[in-house]
Design a protein around this motif. Structure first.
Motif, short mmCIF file in Angstrom:
data_model
loop_
_atom_site.label_atom_id
_atom_site.label_comp_id
_atom_site.label_asym_id
_atom_site.label_seq_id
_atom_site.Cartn_x
_atom_site.Cartn_y
_atom_site.Cartn_z
N UNK A 48 23.79 -15.76 57.31
CA UNK A 48 22.38 -15.74 56.53
C UNK A 48 22.09 -17.17 56.19
N UNK A 49 20.96 -17.84 56.51
CA UNK A 49 20.67 -19.18 56.37
C UNK A 49 20.70 -19.53 54.84
N UNK A 50 20.98 -20.89 54.68
CA UNK A 50 20.90 -21.32 53.43
C UNK A 50 19.34 -21.48 53.12
N UNK A 51 19.00 -20.77 51.58
CA UNK A 51 17.47 -20.90 51.37
C UNK A 51 17.49 -21.22 49.95
N UNK A 52 16.42 -22.38 49.56
CA UNK A 52 16.09 -22.76 48.48
C UNK A 52 15.54 -21.42 47.50
N UNK A 53 14.61 -20.94 48.04
CA UNK A 53 13.90 -19.65 47.32
C UNK A 53 13.87 -18.44 48.28
N UNK A 54 13.98 -17.17 47.58
CA UNK A 54 13.80 -16.11 48.40
C UNK A 54 12.77 -15.24 47.60
N UNK A 55 11.86 -14.32 48.43
CA UNK A 55 11.18 -13.53 47.97
C UNK A 55 11.08 -12.15 49.12
N UNK A 56 10.75 -11.38 48.54
CA UNK A 56 10.48 -10.06 49.28
C UNK A 56 8.89 -9.75 49.53
N UNK A 57 8.64 -9.41 50.77
CA UNK A 57 7.25 -9.24 51.22
C UNK A 57 7.20 -8.32 52.29
N UNK B 202 26.22 -15.24 46.66
CA UNK B 202 27.35 -14.27 47.04
C UNK B 202 26.82 -13.54 48.34
N UNK B 203 25.74 -13.29 48.70
CA UNK B 203 25.11 -12.53 49.83
C UNK B 203 25.77 -11.22 49.73
N UNK B 204 25.60 -10.60 48.69
CA UNK B 204 25.98 -8.99 48.42
C UNK B 204 25.12 -8.41 48.10
N UNK C 143 14.56 -26.77 52.53
CA UNK C 143 14.55 -28.16 52.76
C UNK C 143 15.71 -28.85 52.52
N UNK C 144 16.45 -29.22 53.64
CA UNK C 144 17.65 -29.88 53.42
C UNK C 144 18.64 -29.51 54.57
N UNK C 145 20.02 -29.48 54.43
CA UNK C 145 20.80 -29.11 55.43
C UNK C 145 21.13 -27.77 55.52
N UNK C 146 21.24 -27.19 56.70
CA UNK C 146 21.52 -25.92 57.16
C UNK C 146 22.91 -25.49 57.21
N UNK C 147 23.43 -24.35 57.51
CA UNK C 147 24.78 -23.76 57.54
C UNK C 147 25.59 -24.84 58.72
N UNK C 148 24.96 -25.23 59.70
CA UNK C 148 25.54 -26.12 60.49
C UNK C 148 25.37 -27.77 60.21
N UNK C 149 24.84 -27.83 58.95
CA UNK C 149 25.00 -29.33 58.62
C UNK C 149 23.65 -30.03 59.12
N UNK C 150 22.66 -29.40 59.94
CA UNK C 150 21.44 -30.00 60.45
C UNK C 150 20.31 -30.12 59.36
N UNK C 151 19.69 -30.95 59.47
CA UNK C 151 18.38 -31.23 58.31
C UNK C 151 17.26 -30.36 58.89
N UNK D 107 13.46 -28.30 57.65
CA UNK D 107 12.34 -28.00 56.98
C UNK D 107 11.73 -26.90 57.50
N UNK D 108 11.96 -25.64 56.87
CA UNK D 108 11.44 -24.41 57.48
C UNK D 108 11.33 -23.19 56.52
N UNK D 109 10.48 -22.45 57.03
CA UNK D 109 10.47 -21.16 56.49
C UNK D 109 10.75 -20.00 57.43
N UNK D 110 11.42 -19.00 56.78
CA UNK D 110 12.04 -17.69 57.89
C UNK D 110 11.81 -16.53 57.20
N UNK D 111 11.80 -15.71 57.69
CA UNK D 111 12.05 -14.26 57.52
C UNK D 111 13.15 -13.48 58.33
N UNK D 112 13.47 -12.29 57.57
CA UNK D 112 14.42 -11.51 58.19
C UNK D 112 14.03 -10.56 59.14
N UNK D 113 14.93 -9.80 59.99
CA UNK D 113 14.43 -8.42 60.62
C UNK D 113 13.71 -7.59 59.64
#
Length: 636
Positions: free
Chosen positions: A318-327, A136-138, A336-344, A346-352
């Protein structure tokens, strides 16, 4: 007098056990271990004792004077209060709500709607005082309440804002307009302070401003102010420092520039952004923002740089994410899969840093967002924060991120057994050790090579493990190969396993000094029974392994003496099994309410090996067992 022949005496032995070693489901085990059990624990080691009674809790939503059943619990977040995120149906519409759980009334109160409900997999992440719900991204701030005691600061992470009839114009960092200027290859004569000059003698064209104090033309960073008379939906969700994708509708929507940083959102009446890309006086050269906005130059004058535009669209995704943690005050995710733009991907990312709304903030500072592409193939199976590092698991490896800010983040990949698919909730930290369920069993990881700790569980194959830790006990709820639920316990201090019952637990929650378990039927209980209604007496049993299995001779069990304690309302019985035959009843155990030694006289039975089983209902402790054996021959 002649010496008469006589038969020699049979060798007799006494074996005493006063220390019990827990569950061991292998063919050959120690005599102080149990091949099978139900509802036993290590709480009173070295005594073998039944587990603690659980505190049974219920929860309903209190809507005014009406109590409503909660059909689906999305998550439970313990902060100052226990927060319940749940689905509620209002006028046939499924909605996502949050409320505070009251242990006294066992009701969810102070409910407030977060958003419309989205079906599918949900993840609830805590970040400081915030609770964030995906997909829901709330986000809700649990530190801010209104006068009624309800949470009042709720916002959406992703925003799509339309600005109809918006206008743009060149400005400085603070949004002040540059009103006059010239576009030419030669510098204007007799300029005044602040006069603009678009130097077209270079490529790309360079904006310059006249400084009266130093009597020279200086290059400057041009900014663009975009203002609007009628704010679109979502304008109030923007703030200074947000990263935005900007679109202009010119018959069809065009992306102007990705990840532009809002320098300010002054009173939510206009946005100021840095100019991206360059163009000449005709607005046709270069790339980026000016290529679409285009300088509106006539007669080499830049006094009219700007004009009315149909519709601006500002988007924060907000990117599609399989698993989210706070650190370390960032949210980390993997995909691992299609992002919001439908592109394949395989990434790890972090927010600001400190800002889960912005995942595309790149300004070469320590607060930047972070993205890294991976070469390893395969779906992610879990994630956790351990020793101040985010770790992302696949089944055959895991990726660990080291570092404190984007420019020194380093990715380390360890090719060991990772988390088994479906067991992402098995990741749990107990006494500074990370435990998880892998394709080959349960593992313990403390920074080196993960160690398999499940040898005592035998050859059983488990899946869909969920774990929770408190004190020295790791509780694990999983399913066996026949899809039957089972609750296992591991005591990391004594390195012992025990088996409880067949409760199907979907989540463990730790709050203050208690471990709570949420079942698949959305029932809640306190494992240590510090709260709730104490459950009634439950059934239990313990069953030994094969005794005498390694002795080559036949044997007779002459007598058993058990040192035990039974509560006054406990019923128990002792059974025996000779050479894998049927179980035979030996004796009922009389409840005394105190520690007693109970001798059990037996009819000697010649056998190769035997097993002992004690079963009952009610509180029970086994302090010791003494076995009196007599050896026979090796022949039947």
């Amino acid at each position: 007098m002649p010496i008469m022949p006589y038969l020699g005496t049979k060798a007799k032995s006494t074996n005493m056990i006063a220390e019990f070693g827990g569950y061991n489901h292998n063919n050959i085990i120690n005599e102080n271990e149990f091949y099978d059990m139900k509802n036993f624990s290590s709480y009173e080691y070295p005594v073998a004792s039944t587990r603690k009674h659980r505190g049974q809790l219920t929860f309903t939503y209190q809507n005014g004077s009406t109590s409503e059943a909660i059909s689906e619990v999305i998550g439970i977040c313990p902060k100052e209060y226990i927060n319940i995120i749940f689905k509620r149906t209002v006028s046939s519409q499924n909605e996502l709500w949050i409320g505070i759980y009251d242990f006294q009334t066992q009701k969810v109160t102070h409910g407030v709607k977060l958003s419309d409900y989205t079906s599918g997999k949900h993840q609830v992440v805590e970040m400081g005082a915030y609770i964030i719900v995906f997909p829901e991204l709330v986000r809700v701030n649990t530190a801010v309440k209104n006068s009624s005691g309800n949470y009042s600061e709720i916002d959406n992470l992703d925003v799509n804002t339309d600005l109809p009839s918006a206008q743009w114009r060149l400005c400085d960092y603070n949004g002040n307009f540059y009103d006059t200027g010239t576009a030419s290859a030669k510098s204007p004569s007799n300029p005044t302070d602040g006069y603009l000059w678009l130097d077209t003698s270079v490529y790309p064209s360079q904006p310059k401003v006249w400084s009266e104090s130093i009597s020279t033309w200086t290059e400057f960073t041009p900014y663009i102010r975009i203002w609007f008379r009628t704010p679109g939906s979502g304008v109030l969700d923007w703030s200074e420092g947000d990263a935005a994708e900007i679109f202009i509708n010119t018959g069809s929507q065009h992306r102007v520039y990705e990840d532009n940083i809002l320098q300010c959102a002054r009173g939510q009446k206009y946005f100021v952004i840095a100019k991206k890309g360059d163009c000449d006086e005709n607005g046709v050269e270069g790339t980026g923002l000016y290529s679409f906005l285009q300088f509106q130059c006539s007669s080499n004058s830049v006094s009219t740089w700007g004009g009315r535009i149909g519709v601006f669209t500002f988007k924060r995704s907000i990117p599609k994410m399989d698993y989210i943690v706070e650190c370390n005050n960032r949210l980390w995710g993997c995909r691992y899969g299609n992002n919001n733009d439908g592109e394949m991907v395989n990434e790890i990312f972090a927010c600001k840093l400190g800002d889960p709304k912005n995942w595309h903030y790149f300004s070469n500072t320590t607060v930047d967002s972070y993205y890294v592409s991976l070469g390893d193939d395969g779906a992610f199976t879990g994630a956790i924060t351990y020793q101040d590092n985010p770790i992302f698991f696949r089944e055959d490896c895991f990726h660990r991120i080291y570092g404190s800010y984007p420019s020194n983040f380093q990715l380390s990949t360890m090719r060991v057994k990772g988390v088994k698919k479906g067991s992402s909730k098995s990741l749990s930290i107990l006494n500074e050790v990370l435990y998880y369920h892998s394709p080959i069993g349960f593992m313990a990881y403390s920074g080196g090579i993960p160690v398999n700790i499940s040898k005592n569980l035998g050859n059983e194959i488990y899946h869909d493990a969920v774990a929770g830790s408190l004190g020295n006990i790791l509780h694990i709820s999983c399913k066996d190969r026949n899809n039957n639920p089972i609750v296992l316990c591991f005591n990391d201090y004594y390195q012992q396993w025990h088996k409880e019952d067949a409760t199907d637990i979907t989540d463990f929650i730790i709050h203050v000094d208690e471990k709570y378990a949420l079942t698949s039927d959305y029932e809640l209980f306190a494992v240590e029974c510090t709260r709730g209604v104490k459950e009634d007496n439950f059934e239990w049993y313990i069953e030994s392994g094969n005794i005498g299995f390694i002795m080559p001779t036949r044997k007779r069990l002459l007598k058993l003496v058990m040192r035990l304690w039974l509560n006054r309302d406990t019923n128990a019985a002792v059974m025996i099994n000779y050479d894998d035959s049927e179980w035979e009843h030996i004796s009922f155990l009389r409840p005394m309410g105190r520690i007693v030694s109970v001798p059990l006289a037996l009819i000697p039975h010649r056998c190769d090996h035997f097993r002992i089983r004690i079963e009952g209902k009610g509180d029970f402790r086994l302090l010791g067992i003494s076995k009196y054996l007599e050896e026979a021959s090796i022949y039947d």
